[in-house]
Scaffold this active site. Structure first.
Site, PDB file in Angstrom:
ATOM      1  CD  GLU A   9      -9.440 -10.567  -1.171  1.00 56.23           C
ATOM      2  OE1 GLU A   9      -8.693  -9.606  -0.940  1.00 56.23           O
ATOM      3  OE2 GLU A   9      -9.087 -11.573  -1.811  1.00 56.23           O
ATOM      4  CG  ASP A  83      -6.332 -12.823  -1.287  1.00 58.67           C
ATOM      5  OD1 ASP A  83      -5.777 -11.790  -0.878  1.00 58.67           O
ATOM      6  OD2 ASP A  83      -6.936 -13.610  -0.537  1.00 58.67           O
ATOM      7  CG  ASP A  85      -6.414 -16.826  -5.133  1.00 53.20           C
ATOM      8  OD1 ASP A  85      -7.212 -15.893  -5.313  1.00 53.20           O
ATOM      9  OD2 ASP A  85      -6.351 -17.458  -4.071  1.00 53.20           O
ATOM     10  CD  GLU A  87     -12.115 -18.264  -3.005  1.00 53.74           C
ATOM     11  OE1 GLU A  87     -13.147 -18.283  -2.328  1.00 53.74           O
ATOM     12  OE2 GLU A  87     -11.118 -18.955  -2.743  1.00 53.74           O
ATOM     13  CE1 TYR A 308      -3.484 -14.915  -0.928  1.00 57.29           C
ATOM     14  CE2 TYR A 308      -2.969 -16.359  -2.765  1.00 57.29           C
ATOM     15  CZ  TYR A 308      -3.898 -15.789  -1.918  1.00 57.29           C
ATOM     16  OH  TYR A 308      -5.225 -16.098  -2.040  1.00 57.29           O
ATOM     17  NE  ARG A 310      -6.610 -19.373   0.947  1.00 57.51           N
ATOM     18  CZ  ARG A 310      -6.815 -18.297   1.702  1.00 57.51           C
ATOM     19  NH1 ARG A 310      -6.320 -17.132   1.318  1.00 57.51           N
ATOM     20  NH2 ARG A 310      -7.513 -18.370   2.813  1.00 57.51           N
ATOM     21  CG  HIS A 356       0.750 -17.276  -6.537  1.00 59.45           C
ATOM     22  ND1 HIS A 356      -0.258 -17.862  -5.828  1.00 59.45           N
ATOM     23  CD2 HIS A 356       0.148 -16.438  -7.416  1.00 59.45           C
ATOM     24  CE1 HIS A 356      -1.423 -17.397  -6.251  1.00 59.45           C
ATOM     25  NE2 HIS A 356      -1.192 -16.542  -7.219  1.00 59.45           N
TER      26      HIS A 356
END
Length: 943
Positions: A9, A83, A85, A87, A308, A310, A356
């Protein structure tokens, strides 16, 4: 050699991976999402039980996508390292759809820390894109679009323009609004406390640190919990208990262990950074993102410092546990290392980020002190917070000796408690704010001396307002949103002006209260916290493949659609049914009502007899009519007392005889009238000094004798330049243009102002060069410059209007300091891009015009040929046929002219010519000559 393309990203993440992967790998950044639902269209096709989202490339991402596509054509394999997750999974899916690479050569890699070992392990074990995760995120996006796109126009029609609503944000606003209503409706109650200061009988010990006096609070009286709400009862009970004796009836001693707190997850990190460092949730996540993506440590080493950020998991890898236990043993000793690793279990219904790890340093040997030179101030503070919390989570428990004592006097029972730290354990690293409270050695039956017996009055307090920390905690507890969305939720509700933050506390605005009340009344489901948290569980089930994502969408859509149509019919406008007040209108004696201004977006009091009576009052923070404060300050103009009023720019002094006397003065920092600074210049009209005043366009000089003298001048004392006629004329209305002085210099304005507001720059006169902002535009590479607008200074691209990139001064400061990452433009110079576009545009226009020109010329040739043959035929007809054809041919043009004139007049005066035109229609039928003319011409040609 194999050519592998890796897409992430952010550029910072790409830079770190480039150093880890080496030759054969090309790492590019997508700059986040590359595809989304259209910005100005609904973008979702819903028909019966079918749903079809229509995605398109996000404006501004076309160039980035072209570069990735170009590299993908040359690549043998594509690795999507977004990432880990939902999203990130959705971004990877959108990229795969746009790049159109065969699924066999497309892989997905995920890692929770950006270290060389973790990245290498991830690329050795690639996976495929997880469609259940994609569908869960896609459902969330479609639901948010459904609510926002449907509710926003409804609110804009019923309340005020440019309003918006969100599926999760509106529920967060409701939490703050409900708390605001509780505070406003709260009625404080009186209560009393009785405290006894006692000590053992005899002399105090010689040791200065030995406890002797201590306080005990009255908890029970006459066998019931002590509760008194008036002065008389409190003083009566105090007088009854004061004689004593005060006897120890119970002594209890225990040893307790306090376990360390778990490592951070997203919500707790945001809470503690807000409490300890006063970071906003948005700033916390921005700084954490920098630590995660990679920091230059020197010697060409770049590494991610934390995992990470989040996540709502407390899991820790075995490798990290082994490393931290070795560090604790070597640095703090065996006493601080538990026999077994500490485990922290979180009871959570959400499973979105359970795979995670908790937020932790990637290498505990990188201490905050060792990174002091390579980290910014904010990065260092946040890293220290994460590092200490993780180490403390694996240290031994702190041990305390607690004691509690019960003391009786008459019918009263007093209690006191104390706590002593026996072993610091994890508190050696994380200091606790609680202070130790020691009690002397006491025994049951021991008589104590009374030093003082106090009865103090207190009042109950309203529930506390939400801070960012407490709001995040409540959102997490209620299951509203996800850890990755908390910062965005808080930023959005403030940007929409539904809540304000003052002194780090949230206040609901009038706009937020009205919007929330309307939504709760007509959309009870989506405004219910339980319903919102249930929807989050449904998204988890989509990821687990327990339910179908389309079924989940329609389960929400059907009741929402029914509520929407009902609300469109039944929702009243904001001022259609105003709330009554108990205020009487001073102008007409009728009752006033609470109204809402769609322009200022705030409530006010207005007379119920409007428009006959236009009396209004503004409201204070408590929702009550704002009253002018009386002062002893005399008006300079009429010597009447001045009052303090509240205006758009704050409090100011105004004459109490307003509007007869319009004298006003700003309020200084000390609360006194702020006298204007008198300059060295004097007024040429009345001789008084010119005062420095603040205006809409900046400081200027004005006569201190205002309003009797209204002379104004520039700061240098020269009179303000009057409009000067120019040779230019207005392009809109044709009136002469006048040269005027504005905040950016001189310009031309139409003399027909205000009916005509046309303006233009003075030919041949260049405006002053704007000041550079110190960074380049991300979209085109041109330098960003400082400009001044109606609301003050802001930052704009120097390529305006071709590039309309802007930002405020706060964002500029954050970008310059590195809080918000700034991506430099890497494309070709803007001049080359524009030069490449111009020839293509000319060729395209020429290609379009040529066929049209040919058709037109061909049509002209055809008509001219017809005219020539018609003329020849007409000549032969004239010589061969009878003379009667002549008047017919002459009469026809006259008829045409007449009918054309009638049509023209009918256009100008339709009312007067409609009826006559209808009567003369039969005359138009008498055109046999026109119809017979071809026959006559044919016989002549035959002859």
């Amino acid at each position: 050699m194999t050519n592998i393309l890796v897409v992430v990203e952010s550029p910072a993440k790409a830079k770190t991976l480039n150093k880890y992967l080496g030759i054969g790998y090309q790492v590019l950044a997508s700059m986040g999402h590359v595809r989304d639902l259209p910005k100005h269209k609904f973008g979702i096709k819903i028909k019966k039980a079918q749903i079809e989202p229509r995605y398109e490339v996000i404006p501004g991402r076309e160039k980035t996508l072209r570069e990735i596509k170009k590299a993908a054509r040359k690549a043998d394999k594509l690795y999507l390292a977004c990432d880990p997750d939902r999203e990130g999974e959705a971004i990877a899916w959108h990229l795969a759809e746009e790049l159109e690479i065969s699924p066999e050569n497309t892989f997905r890699v995920t890692f929770h820390e950006i270290t060389k070992s973790a990245v290498k392990k991830a690329f050795e074990n690639p996976t495929r894109i997880s469609m259940p995760k994609v569908n869960a995120q896609q459902t969330r996006r479609l639901l948010d679009r459904l609510v926002g796109y449907q509710l926003s126009p409804l609110l804009s029609r019923k309340i005020a323009r440019n309003l918006s609503a969100g599926r999760v944000q509106s529920v967060a606003v409701r939490l703050i609004v409900d708390r605001e209503k509780e505070i406003r409706a709260f009625i404080s109650e009186e209560y009393w406390r009785i405290m006894a200061s006692v000590s053992p009988q005899g002399d105090a010990p010689d040791k200065p640190d030995a406890p002797w006096n201590f306080d005990a609070e009255l908890k029970r009286y006459a066998g019931k919990p002590f509760k008194v709400d008036n002065t008389d009862d409190a003083l009566r009970i105090r007088a009854e208990l004061e004689p004593g004796p005060f006897v120890v009836t119970k002594v209890e001693k225990k040893q307790r262990k306090q376990k360390a707190a778990p490592p951070f997850m997203t919500s707790t990190l945001q809470q503690q950074s807000s409490i300890q460092m006063r970071f906003s949730a948005k700033k916390t996540m921005a700084v954490a993102q920098q630590l995660y993506e990679g920091i230059e440590l020197g010697d060409d080493e770049q590494v991610g410092l934390i995992t990470y950020m989040r996540t709502d998991s407390l899991n820790v890898s075995q490798e990290a546990i082994n490393q931290v236990r070795d560090y604790i043993s070597s640095e703090f000793g065996a006493r601080y290392l538990p026999k077994k690793p500490n485990t922290h279990i979180r009871k959570s219904k959400n499973k979105a980020q359970e795979a995670h790890e908790a937020i932790r340093p990637t290498d505990v040997s990188r201490t905050p002190d060792s990174l002091r030179k390579v980290l910014s101030k904010d990065q260092l503070r946040l890293y220290r917070l994460i590092w200490r919390r993780f180490l403390a989570s694996q240290m031994t428990s702190a041990e305390f000796a607690t004691s509690s004592v019960e003391i009786t006097s008459g019918q009263g029972l007093f209690r006191a408690s104390g706590r002593i730290k026996l072993f610091d354990g994890w508190t050696r690293l994380l200091e606790e704010k609680t202070e130790e409270k020691r009690l002397p050695v006491l025994e049951e039956g021991q008589v104590l001396d009374l030093r003082e017996l106090l009865a103090t009055q207190h009042f109950t307090q309203p529930p506390p307002r939400f801070t960012e920390a407490s709001l995040v905690k409540t959102l997490e507890k209620e299951g509203i949103g996800r850890p990755s969305t908390y910062a965005a939720i808080i930023s959005t509700i403030q940007g929409r002006k539904y809540v304000l933050q003052k002194e780090r506390k949230f206040f609901a605005t009038d706009l937020g209260i009205i919007v929330t009340d309307k939504l709760v009344a007509h959309f009870p489901d989506i405004m219910n916290t339980g319903f919102t948290s249930t929807m989050e569980l449904h998204l988890d089930k989509i990821e687990d493949e327990t339910i179908d994502w389309k079924d989940c969408f329609f389960e929400f859509f059907k009741p929402f659609d029914a509520d929407l149509w009902r609300a469109m019919r039944e929702m009243k406008g904001v001022n259609e049914d105003p709330d009554p007040s108990d205020v009487v209108c001073p102008a007409c004696g009728q009752m006033m009502v609470f109204l809402f201004s769609p322009v200022r977006k705030e409530r006010f009091l207005g007379c119920s007899q409007y428009p006959e009576c236009k009396q209004t009052f503004s409201l204070n923070e408590d929702g009550q009519p704002r009253k002018d404060e009386k002062t002893d300050v005399a008006c300079d103009v009429c010597e009447a007392p001045m009052v303090i009023k509240q205006g758009k720019s704050g409090r100011f002094f105004s004459c109490s005889r307003f509007p007869e006397c319009k004298n006003a003065k700003p309020m200084g920092p000390d609360g006194a009238p702020l006298e204007p600074e008198i300059s060295e210049h004097s007024c040429p009209e009345c001789g008084k000094g010119l005062a420095v005043r603040k205006g809409k366009w900046g400081d200027f000089l004005s006569c201190s004798g205002f309003p009797d003298c209204k002379h104004t001048a520039n700061l240098d004392g020269k009179p303000r330049a009057a409009p000067v006629p120019s040779d230019e004329t207005c392009k809109k209305c044709g009136k002469p243009m006048l040269s005027r002085q504005g905040r950016r210099g001189r310009f031309l304005a139409c003399s027909g102002y205000p009916r005509c507001r046309s303006t233009q720059s003075i030919p041949g006169e260049k405006p002053p060069e704007p000041e550079s902002a110190g960074l380049g535009c991300e979209k085109c590479g041109r330098p960003m410059v400082l400009k001044t607008g109606r609301k003050g200074q802001f930052v704009s691209c120097s390529g305006y209007p071709k590039c309309k990139t802007t930002m405020n001064l706060d964002e500029l400061e954050q970008r310059l300091s590195g809080v918000i990452p700034h991506t430099p433009y890497t494309g070709p110079p803007p001049e080359e891009v524009e030069a490449a576009k111009k020839p293509a545009a000319k060729k395209k226009a020429a290609a379009k015009k040529k066929p049209a020109a040919k058709k037109k010329s061909a049509a002209k040739k055809k008509t001219t040929a017809k005219k020539k043959t018609g003329a020849k035929k007409l000549a032969t007809a004239k010589t061969a046929s009878a003379a009667t054809a002549k008047p017919a041919s002459k009469a026809k043009p006259a008829a045409k002219k007449k009918s054309a004139a009638k049509k023209k007049s009918a256009l100008k005066k339709p009312a007067a010519t409609k009826k006559p035109a209808a009567k003369k229609k039969p005359a138009a039928k008498k055109k046999p000559a026109a119809k017979e003319k071809p026959a006559a011409e044919a016989t002549a040609a035959g002859a």
